[in-house]
Design an enzyme around this catalytic site. Structure first.
Site, PDB file in Angstrom:
ATOM      1  N   LYS A   1     -18.957  34.213 -25.265  1.00 12.20           N
ATOM      2  CA  LYS A   1     -18.798  32.758 -25.327  1.00 12.20           C
ATOM      3  C   LYS A   1     -17.761  32.450 -26.413  1.00 12.20           C
ATOM      4  O   LYS A   1     -17.921  32.851 -27.563  1.00 12.20           O
ATOM      5  CB  LYS A   1     -20.123  32.090 -25.677  1.00 12.20           C
ATOM      6  CG  LYS A   1     -20.046  30.567 -25.644  1.00 12.20           C
ATOM      7  CD  LYS A   1     -21.406  29.941 -25.780  1.00 12.20           C
ATOM      8  CE  LYS A   1     -21.316  28.423 -25.758  1.00 12.20           C
ATOM      9  NZ  LYS A   1     -22.627  27.794 -25.863  1.00 12.20           N
TER      10      LYS A   1
ATOM     11  N   ARG B   1     -27.372  30.077 -12.413  1.00  7.21           N
ATOM     12  CA  ARG B   1     -28.095  28.846 -12.731  1.00  7.21           C
ATOM     13  C   ARG B   1     -28.222  27.963 -11.489  1.00  7.21           C
ATOM     14  O   ARG B   1     -27.582  28.228 -10.474  1.00  7.21           O
ATOM     15  CB  ARG B   1     -27.423  28.126 -13.887  1.00  7.21           C
ATOM     16  CG  ARG B   1     -26.003  27.939 -13.706  1.00  7.21           C
ATOM     17  CD  ARG B   1     -24.962  28.164 -14.730  1.00  7.21           C
ATOM     18  NE  ARG B   1     -24.894  29.210 -15.676  1.00  7.21           N
ATOM     19  CZ  ARG B   1     -24.724  29.008 -16.979  1.00  7.21           C
ATOM     20  NH1 ARG B   1     -24.664  27.805 -17.463  1.00  7.21           N
ATOM     21  NH2 ARG B   1     -24.598  30.017 -17.803  1.00  7.21           N
TER      22      ARG B   1
ATOM     23  N   ARG C   1     -23.371  37.154 -25.417  1.00  2.00           N
ATOM     24  CA  ARG C   1     -24.686  36.802 -24.892  1.00  2.00           C
ATOM     25  C   ARG C   1     -25.058  37.797 -23.794  1.00  2.00           C
ATOM     26  O   ARG C   1     -24.177  38.324 -23.113  1.00  2.00           O
ATOM     27  CB  ARG C   1     -24.678  35.401 -24.281  1.00  2.00           C
ATOM     28  CG  ARG C   1     -24.051  34.360 -25.139  1.00  2.00           C
ATOM     29  CD  ARG C   1     -24.386  32.982 -24.654  1.00  2.00           C
ATOM     30  NE  ARG C   1     -23.604  32.532 -23.505  1.00  2.00           N
ATOM     31  CZ  ARG C   1     -23.628  31.284 -23.054  1.00  2.00           C
ATOM     32  NH1 ARG C   1     -24.394  30.401 -23.650  1.00  2.00           N
ATOM     33  NH2 ARG C   1     -22.907  30.914 -22.021  1.00  2.00           N
TER      34      ARG C   1
ATOM     35  N   ASP D   1     -27.976  28.550 -22.564  1.00  2.67           N
ATOM     36  CA  ASP D   1     -27.014  27.603 -23.148  1.00  2.67           C
ATOM     37  C   ASP D   1     -27.588  26.812 -24.319  1.00  2.67           C
ATOM     38  O   ASP D   1     -28.110  25.711 -24.146  1.00  2.67           O
ATOM     39  CB  ASP D   1     -26.460  26.644 -22.078  1.00  2.67           C
ATOM     40  CG  ASP D   1     -25.462  27.360 -21.175  1.00  2.67           C
ATOM     41  OD1 ASP D   1     -25.131  28.509 -21.483  1.00  2.67           O
ATOM     42  OD2 ASP D   1     -25.017  26.780 -20.185  1.00  2.67           O
TER      43      ASP D   1
ATOM     44  N   ASP E   1     -26.767  22.671 -14.493  1.00  2.00           N
ATOM     45  CA  ASP E   1     -25.950  23.856 -14.757  1.00  2.00           C
ATOM     46  C   ASP E   1     -26.450  24.619 -15.983  1.00  2.00           C
ATOM     47  O   ASP E   1     -25.937  25.691 -16.293  1.00  2.00           O
ATOM     48  CB  ASP E   1     -24.469  23.474 -14.924  1.00  2.00           C
ATOM     49  CG  ASP E   1     -24.253  22.490 -16.056  1.00  2.00           C
ATOM     50  OD1 ASP E   1     -24.829  21.384 -15.994  1.00  2.00           O
ATOM     51  OD2 ASP E   1     -23.519  22.808 -17.009  1.00  2.00           O
ATOM     52  N   ASN E   2     -27.458  24.070 -16.670  1.00  2.00           N
ATOM     53  CA  ASN E   2     -28.051  24.764 -17.814  1.00  2.00           C
ATOM     54  C   ASN E   2     -29.469  25.228 -17.515  1.00  2.00           C
ATOM     55  O   ASN E   2     -30.270  25.443 -18.426  1.00  2.00           O
ATOM     56  CB  ASN E   2     -28.080  23.847 -19.050  1.00  2.00           C
ATOM     57  CG  ASN E   2     -26.687  23.595 -19.594  1.00  2.00           C
ATOM     58  OD1 ASN E   2     -25.786  24.401 -19.386  1.00  2.00           O
ATOM     59  ND2 ASN E   2     -26.498  22.486 -20.277  1.00  2.00           N
TER      60      ASN E   2
END
Length: 521
Positions: free
Chosen positions: A122, A199, A192, A279, A269-270
């Site tokens: 990330k 997702r 990560r 996230d 989307d999380n």
């Protein structure tokens, strides 16, 4: 440094045929190949040795130049092709269209001890999904993500994890509070890791575009690799898949409520399709127990993602996933049955979780009233959630209500406010609680141990993360490591760390990073 590479995602799913890294709408593809941005002076700040062990990495390998280069994006691991995932999503209740990995680049998938891990950077540069952003991350948000994902794991909350935290050596321009005052900050990269970063939005994007073929390909892939026990793809299998996603999501949010964690940005989307917390942006732990609290400044007006609403938001998000899967099933009834099941199960699961927090191991009809009365009185004057529930285990069923209140007094932010009506409410509640404890047959010592196993003593309060960030910005990483070690044992007493078992200090009440966080946090 040797990884057992098994890139099923890129081998079995359709790729974006366009190779250049330009912002665009990507259709009929699950991902786009991208290369991380090379950095000027990368430096590894911290590695989760536990996570490294899960991946089969030795201490020597962690210390190697190759580890540093691969996990800061400066070298592509042999025989792999990094990529960014394509997905859409509902943001704050509104369909946002294509979103995708705007500042995440997946390096590869590896298998160790029969466990699959996807590794992702990330903050390693832009992708076709970065929209108007630069795809980079800053030290501030990276420390928060690194510490939090590992802290959540040790709290027993389903979560993605973190392998490493690094400085890029580059400066990154950020407007922390979106108020037109951008400033340069230290660039950073977090590695990560999770079984998968798929997702809800990964599935939503295709039916939104009328692309049922790619939707089916992705769902079949997900079942094959992440839900293989469900069997060969069929309409029944798709319903079973949705049912299990709903069950895992419910389990996850019950854990959030148990420890007082507020995600802050529960867009579709999380939401992980594996029921993992994913996230870590503007998250926070409850300080004062408050169903209406959200740490996200963007959500300040409507408080859509406040603490008390999280279970309902999970349900709302599951509705969106049901809509996305509908074209494969073509029947609403079985999907509706799963959603109804969630609604029926939530009160039972929540009640069970709260009983455990209160040290009640039998069940009585009056427990629902005892719990709702507690939730009400906790909010009448600012009472620290973590401290209150932790101290509750020190109460004996032979205490008087006055003795009981004395034992949890440390949790009150303003003890002087606990007078008159509020004091009476507390006395009434403790009277009922002490009477309820009389019906418990579990030995007091055993009850205390069981309560302390579900009520953490230490959580990553925002002010603690901010102190580590402030030090790190001065190149002092001692506190970062201290918090990392503290949070590995959140349920233990750890007498030498007692200074962290305290209420949020007054200076942190309205400080940026401690109470107010933006999506760039």
């Amino acid at each position: 440094m040797k990884f057992n590479i098994q890139n099923t995602f890129t081998n079995e799913l359709p790729a974006d045929p366009i190779q250049e890294n330009t912002r665009r709408q990507v259709t009929e593809a699950c991902f786009s190949y991208v290369v991380p941005k090379k950095t000027s002076n990368p430096k590894i700040l911290h590695v989760s040795e536990e996570m490294a062990k899960e991946l089969g990495l030795s201490k020597e390998e962690i210390a190697s130049e190759e580890f540093k280069n691969v996990f800061t994006g400066n070298k592509v691991y042999p025989n792999t092709q990094p990529y960014a995932m394509c997905y859409g999503g509902h943001q704050f209740g509104h369909w946002a269209g294509q979103l995708g990995d705007g500042r995440a680049i997946n390096l590869f998938e590896t298998v160790h001890n029969n466990k699959n891990w996807a590794l992702q950077l990330k903050g390693a540069g832009e992708t076709p999904y970065s929209r108007t952003a630069d795809g980079l991350a800053v030290l501030r948000s990276s420390i928060r993500e690194y510490l939090c994902s590992e802290a959540m794991y040790h709290l027993g909350v389903p979560t993605t994890r973190a392998l490493s935290l690094s400085l890029s050596g580059d400066e990154v321009l950020r407007d922390v509070m979106y108020d037109g005052n951008p400033a340069y900050e230290k660039g950073a990269i977090v590695c990560r890791t999770a079984e998968s970063f798929l997702r809800f939005g990964s599935y939503q994007i295709f039916p939104a575009r009328g692309d049922i073929k790619t939707l089916k390909t992705l769902v079949d892939y997900t079942i094959k690799h992440h839900y293989p026990h469900l069997g060969e793809p069929s309409k029944e299998t798709y319903v079973s898949f949705f049912k299990e996603v709903a069950e895992r999501s419910l389990e996850m949010v019950i854990h959030w409520q148990r420890v007082g964690f507020v995600h802050g940005v529960m867009n579709t989307d999380n939401m992980s399709v594996l029921g993992l917390t994913i996230d870590y942006g503007p998250y926070g732990w409850l300080e004062g127990y408050d169903h209406g609290w959200t740490p996200n400044t963007t959500d300040n007006t409507h408080k859509r993602y406040r603490y008390g609403s999280q279970p309902e938001v999970v349900l709302w998000n599951l509705y969106q996933l049901a809509n996305a899967l509908y074209p494969l099933i073509e029947e609403a009834e079985p999907l509706e049955a799963v959603l109804e099941n969630y609604q029926e199960k939530f009160p039972e699961k929540y009640m069970q979780m709260m009983r455990e927090k209160l040290g009640l191991f039998s069940s009585q009809e009056s427990d629902g009233t005892l719990i709702s009365d507690l939730e009400e009185v906790l909010q009448r004057t600012e009472t620290d959630m973590t401290i209150f529930f932790r101290l509750l285990s020190s109460i004996s069923k032979n205490d008087t209500k006055e003795e009981a209140i004395k034992k949890i007094e440390k949790a009150f932010y303003a003890p002087s406010e606990v007078v008159d009506e509020i004091k009476k409410s507390w006395e009434n509640w403790f009277q009922n609680y002490l009477e309820r404890l009389q019906n418990e047959t579990v030995l007091e010592e055993e009850r205390k141990d069981k309560m302390n196993a579900v009520n953490p003593k230490y959580v990553l309060r925002n002010y603690m993360a901010q102190l580590a960030i402030d030090d790190a910005n001065k190149n002092d990483f001692v506190l970062l490591n201290e918090l990392y070690l503290l949070l590995k044992n959140p349920y233990d007493e750890q007498p030498k760390h007692e200074k962290w078992f305290v209420k949020r200090p007054e200076w942190a009440r309205n400080k940026v990073g401690c109470s107010m966080l933006s999506c760039s946090s």
